[in-house]
Write a protein that holds these residues in place. Structure first.
Motif, PDB file in Angstrom:
ATOM      1  N   ILE A 120      12.987 157.030 -37.809  1.00  0.00           N
ATOM      2  CA  ILE A 120      12.906 155.573 -37.650  1.00  0.00           C
ATOM      3  C   ILE A 120      14.023 154.897 -38.434  1.00  0.00           C
ATOM      4  N   PHE A 121      14.174 155.268 -39.701  1.00  0.00           N
ATOM      5  CA  PHE A 121      15.201 154.663 -40.530  1.00  0.00           C
ATOM      6  C   PHE A 121      16.604 155.059 -40.047  1.00  0.00           C
ATOM      7  N   GLY A 122      16.734 156.297 -39.569  1.00  0.00           N
ATOM      8  CA  GLY A 122      18.022 156.742 -39.054  1.00  0.00           C
ATOM      9  C   GLY A 122      18.456 155.943 -37.850  1.00  0.00           C
ATOM     10  N   PHE A 123      17.529 155.710 -36.921  1.00  0.00           N
ATOM     11  CA  PHE A 123      17.835 154.889 -35.752  1.00  0.00           C
ATOM     12  C   PHE A 123      18.203 153.467 -36.172  1.00  0.00           C
ATOM     13  N   VAL A 181      16.151 166.849 -36.576  1.00  0.00           N
ATOM     14  CA  VAL A 181      16.899 167.504 -37.653  1.00  0.00           C
ATOM     15  C   VAL A 181      18.205 166.757 -37.901  1.00  0.00           C
ATOM     16  N   PHE A 182      18.870 166.334 -36.822  1.00  0.00           N
ATOM     17  CA  PHE A 182      20.125 165.574 -36.945  1.00  0.00           C
ATOM     18  C   PHE A 182      19.901 164.276 -37.699  1.00  0.00           C
ATOM     19  N   LEU A 183      18.874 163.515 -37.318  1.00  0.00           N
ATOM     20  CA  LEU A 183      18.627 162.220 -37.955  1.00  0.00           C
ATOM     21  C   LEU A 183      18.226 162.381 -39.420  1.00  0.00           C
ATOM     22  N   ILE A 184      17.456 163.423 -39.719  1.00  0.00           N
ATOM     23  CA  ILE A 184      17.087 163.674 -41.115  1.00  0.00           C
ATOM     24  C   ILE A 184      18.322 164.036 -41.923  1.00  0.00           C
ATOM     25  N   GLN A 185      19.165 164.922 -41.383  1.00  0.00           N
ATOM     26  CA  GLN A 185      20.395 165.298 -42.070  1.00  0.00           C
ATOM     27  C   GLN A 185      21.294 164.087 -42.273  1.00  0.00           C
ATOM     28  N   PHE A 186      21.433 163.270 -41.251  1.00  0.00           N
ATOM     29  CA  PHE A 186      22.279 162.069 -41.342  1.00  0.00           C
ATOM     30  C   PHE A 186      21.788 161.139 -42.439  1.00  0.00           C
ATOM     31  N   LEU A 187      20.499 160.877 -42.469  1.00  0.00           N
ATOM     32  CA  LEU A 187      19.962 159.960 -43.463  1.00  0.00           C
ATOM     33  C   LEU A 187      19.977 160.591 -44.856  1.00  0.00           C
ATOM     34  N   ASN A 188      19.775 161.916 -44.923  1.00  0.00           N
ATOM     35  CA  ASN A 188      19.876 162.621 -46.211  1.00  0.00           C
ATOM     36  C   ASN A 188      21.227 162.386 -46.855  1.00  0.00           C
ATOM     37  N   ILE A 189      22.294 162.560 -46.077  1.00  0.00           N
ATOM     38  CA  ILE A 189      23.645 162.515 -46.641  1.00  0.00           C
ATOM     39  C   ILE A 189      24.210 161.104 -46.711  1.00  0.00           C
ATOM     40  N   ALA A 190      23.654 160.185 -45.906  1.00  0.00           N
ATOM     41  CA  ALA A 190      24.262 158.857 -45.804  1.00  0.00           C
ATOM     42  C   ALA A 190      23.941 157.987 -47.019  1.00  0.00           C
ATOM     43  N   GLY A 191      22.664 157.690 -47.236  1.00  0.00           N
ATOM     44  CA  GLY A 191      22.335 156.756 -48.303  1.00  0.00           C
ATOM     45  C   GLY A 191      23.098 155.456 -48.104  1.00  0.00           C
ATOM     46  N   ARG A 195      26.382 172.903 -35.366  1.00  0.00           N
ATOM     47  CA  ARG A 195      27.535 171.997 -35.280  1.00  0.00           C
ATOM     48  C   ARG A 195      27.111 170.549 -35.093  1.00  0.00           C
ATOM     49  N   PRO A 196      26.210 170.226 -34.123  1.00  0.00           N
ATOM     50  CA  PRO A 196      25.790 168.821 -34.025  1.00  0.00           C
ATOM     51  C   PRO A 196      25.034 168.328 -35.252  1.00  0.00           C
ATOM     52  N   VAL A 197      24.272 169.209 -35.890  1.00  0.00           N
ATOM     53  CA  VAL A 197      23.492 168.768 -37.047  1.00  0.00           C
ATOM     54  C   VAL A 197      24.379 168.562 -38.273  1.00  0.00           C
ATOM     55  N   PHE A 198      25.169 169.552 -38.645  1.00  0.00           N
ATOM     56  CA  PHE A 198      25.947 169.471 -39.881  1.00  0.00           C
ATOM     57  C   PHE A 198      27.293 168.781 -39.683  1.00  0.00           C
ATOM     58  N   TYR A 199      28.102 169.299 -38.791  1.00  0.00           N
ATOM     59  CA  TYR A 199      29.406 168.682 -38.546  1.00  0.00           C
ATOM     60  C   TYR A 199      29.208 167.305 -37.917  1.00  0.00           C
ATOM     61  N   GLY A 200      28.271 167.214 -36.959  1.00  0.00           N
ATOM     62  CA  GLY A 200      28.042 165.956 -36.252  1.00  0.00           C
ATOM     63  C   GLY A 200      27.505 164.852 -37.146  1.00  0.00           C
ATOM     64  N   ALA A 201      26.599 165.175 -38.057  1.00  0.00           N
ATOM     65  CA  ALA A 201      26.051 164.162 -38.956  1.00  0.00           C
ATOM     66  C   ALA A 201      27.138 163.600 -39.862  1.00  0.00           C
ATOM     67  N   MET A 202      28.063 164.468 -40.316  1.00  0.00           N
ATOM     68  CA  MET A 202      29.141 163.996 -41.177  1.00  0.00           C
ATOM     69  C   MET A 202      30.110 163.118 -40.407  1.00  0.00           C
ATOM     70  N   VAL A 203      30.424 163.482 -39.181  1.00  0.00           N
ATOM     71  CA  VAL A 203      31.303 162.641 -38.359  1.00  0.00           C
ATOM     72  C   VAL A 203      30.637 161.289 -38.109  1.00  0.00           C
ATOM     73  N   THR A 204      29.337 161.303 -37.848  1.00  0.00           N
ATOM     74  CA  THR A 204      28.609 160.048 -37.647  1.00  0.00           C
ATOM     75  C   THR A 204      28.679 159.185 -38.894  1.00  0.00           C
ATOM     76  N   GLU A 205      28.546 159.804 -40.048  1.00  0.00           N
ATOM     77  CA  GLU A 205      28.662 159.058 -41.296  1.00  0.00           C
ATOM     78  C   GLU A 205      30.065 158.488 -41.456  1.00  0.00           C
ATOM     79  N   GLY A 206      31.084 159.255 -41.072  1.00  0.00           N
ATOM     80  CA  GLY A 206      32.452 158.755 -41.121  1.00  0.00           C
ATOM     81  C   GLY A 206      32.641 157.550 -40.219  1.00  0.00           C
ATOM     82  N   ILE A 207      32.023 157.577 -39.034  1.00  0.00           N
ATOM     83  CA  ILE A 207      32.111 156.446 -38.109  1.00  0.00           C
ATOM     84  C   ILE A 207      31.447 155.210 -38.709  1.00  0.00           C
ATOM     85  N   VAL A 208      30.280 155.394 -39.329  1.00  0.00           N
ATOM     86  CA  VAL A 208      29.584 154.272 -39.974  1.00  0.00           C
ATOM     87  C   VAL A 208      30.458 153.683 -41.087  1.00  0.00           C
TER      88      VAL A 208
END
Length: 494
Positions: A189-192, A53-63, A266-279
């Motif tokens: 796969i793409f998220g990793f 769920v985290f990786l899907i959310q991350f890739l959904n919002i990242a682009g 929190r890890p899925v929604f808040y965490g995915a956004m923080v990960t995107e910020g780091i990227v």
């Protein structure tokens, strides 16, 4: 590099400190059943492992936002790094987490439904039209770059239109199939790959970051024409996905339907956004360090595109494997935002019309008009589409932040955590709409031959923000939490 590591540390600390504060303010309840527990349909409501769920959310919002947006936005100077950090922690991650939690409490409802609950049916109807338009626009916009790149990498017979058609067919499959059948298998796969590429660039940045300026060495705008590109509001719209993006709130309901427990929010929604910020932080720093400074980056970007820059940095720092990852990222990242945008459009339309989506014929009845509109819009020039996507995206973030603020206030919670970002982003977005060439200035210039002055645009932003604050204060003054109208989430039966 000291400034970079301070920024990186703040992002990580923000997740553990401010993110935990947000979960307390909202009132996470691990014992409360999530929508998938009682509404599983095997299509959209499907229980998935938290890591997936985290990786899907991350890739959904990242682009491509945290990569391309960061590379183009870093020319605003050190302010770009501050915006990525502060915007992510105090605005973007809060925006994503709160909207995701509201959707969980509302049975996985889409964003217009959440807006309607808090701001009324009239605003809901506007949001349905606006959200559908933005989702279709995203689907159309994120076809061009991967189609162009694929056309360059394949024989001449496989031209751009061929790849647009292939990508569009994939869009249709991803929007219609059960979420665990295609998205659930490809996205991890793409998220990793995207995260691995960012990690590799980070390692090389540490070895080649001597040319990265510190904040205190010159805090000014490095754009070629600073007067035409003032940091406020231009930077705050240019760097969206790496700080705050309204598009994210349309994606959160998809994962709200797949989360097994509220403790994972929190890890899925808040965490995915923080990960995107780091990227975004990594790529912004890498662009400056690789080219040797802001002036060199400006020259490099004058003769190339962000896609070329990503490919050059990846191949130079990571070798052939890095080049493969770069190509994979540049192709996959936009496609994996476009497909879920159209899936979100289907869910938004289905929620509005009350059409259950378990049967494929029902999904097709909702999705076919969306696919047709998207294909028509794709025929418009890319520059026109992207020009209006940028500020439409931030308009959506403003509406979402005000929706969350009203929700928190109605529940007697600390609404200040979203009120301040709502006011700030209102001022940013209104100023941008009046000042930017793709805003009202184009209209005034074509009709009267004048551009709207910056001071007037900024004044309009302040006035609109003040007006909304006044209306919110007036509503709050007469509001009684004990007799609040609307749905009661504590008694909501999924």
């Amino acid at each position: 590099m000291i400034s970079f590591f301070i920024a990186l540390s703040l992002l990580i600390a923000g997740y553990f400190i401010y993110g935990k504060m947000m979960s307390r303010i909202f009132g996470e309840d691990p014992g409360r059943p999530t929508p998938v527990r009682n509404m599983a349909d095997g299509v959209d409501y499907v229980a998935l492992p938290t890591w997936k769920v985290f990786l899907i959310q991350f890739l959904n919002i990242a682009g491509l936002g945290p990569i391309f947006g960061a590379i183009m936005g870093v020319m605003f100077g050190p302010a770009a790094f501050l915006w990525i950090v502060l915007g992510t922690i105090f605005a973007g991650a809060v925006h994503d987490y709160m909207s995701g939690m509201m959707s969980i409490r509302r049975g996985g409802a889409s964003l217009p439904e959440l807006v309607g609950d808090q701001l009324g049916p009239k605003i809901k109807n506007v949001m349905i039209v606006f959200s559908l338009f933005l989702m279709i626009l995203v689907g159309a916009v994120f076809v061009y770059n991967p189609a162009d790149l694929l056309a360059m990498l394949t024989p001449d017979s496989l031209d751009k239109m061929f790849w647009i058609a292939i990508i569009f067919v994939y869009y249709m499959a991803a929007a219609l199939l059960p979420i665990d059948k295609l998205i659930g298998k490809l996205y991890p796969i793409f998220g990793f790959a995207l995260l691995f590429m960012a990690a590799g660039i980070l390692v090389m940045l540490m070895a080649n970051g001597e040319s990265l300026p510190e904040f205190w060495e010159g805090f000014y705008n490095h754009k070629a024409e600073p007067a035409a590109n003032p940091i406020f509001p231009m930077m705050f719209v240019s760097i969206a996905c790496g700080a705050i993006s309204g598009f994210h709130a349309t994606q959160s309901p998809m994962m709200a339907r797949c989360i097994n427990s509220e403790k994972h929010a929190r890890p899925v929604f808040y965490g995915a956004m923080v990960t995107e910020g780091i990227v975004a932080l990594i790529w912004a720093a890498a662009a400056v360090a690789f080219t040797g400074g802001y002036d060199s980056l400006q020259q490099a970007m004058g003769s190339s595109s962000p896609a070329v820059m990503v490919n050059t940095i990846s191949q130079s720092w990571l070798g052939t494997f890095g080049g493969i990852l770069a190509i994979l990222g540049v192709i996959a990242a936009p496609i994996t935002s476009g497909d879920t945008a159209l899936r979100s459009a289907r869910l938004i339309a289905a929620d509005f019309m009350g059409i259950k989506q378990k049967r494929i014929i029902k999904r097709l009845s909702v999705a076919i008009p969306i696919f047709v509109l998207c294909f028509i819009i794709m025929m418009l020039p890319y520059e026109v589409l992207w020009r209006y996507f940028a500020w439409c995206n931030q308009v959506l973030s403003v509406i979402t932040l005000w929706t969350i603020t009203v929700y928190l206030a109605s529940k007697g919670k600390k609404y200040i955590v979203t009120l301040l970002p709502a006011l700030f982003m209102t001022c940013v977005t209104v100023t941008y709409i009046f000042f930017a060439p793709e805003g009202f200035s184009t209209l005034t210039n074509s009709v009267w031959g004048i551009m709207i002055p910056y001071e007037l645009a900024l004044g309009m932003g302040i006035v609109v923000s003040g007006l909304l604050l006044f209306l919110f204060a007036k509503w709050l003054k007469g509001y009684d939490v004990e007799v609040a109208e609307g749905y009661n989430e504590d008694n909501l039966v999924f």
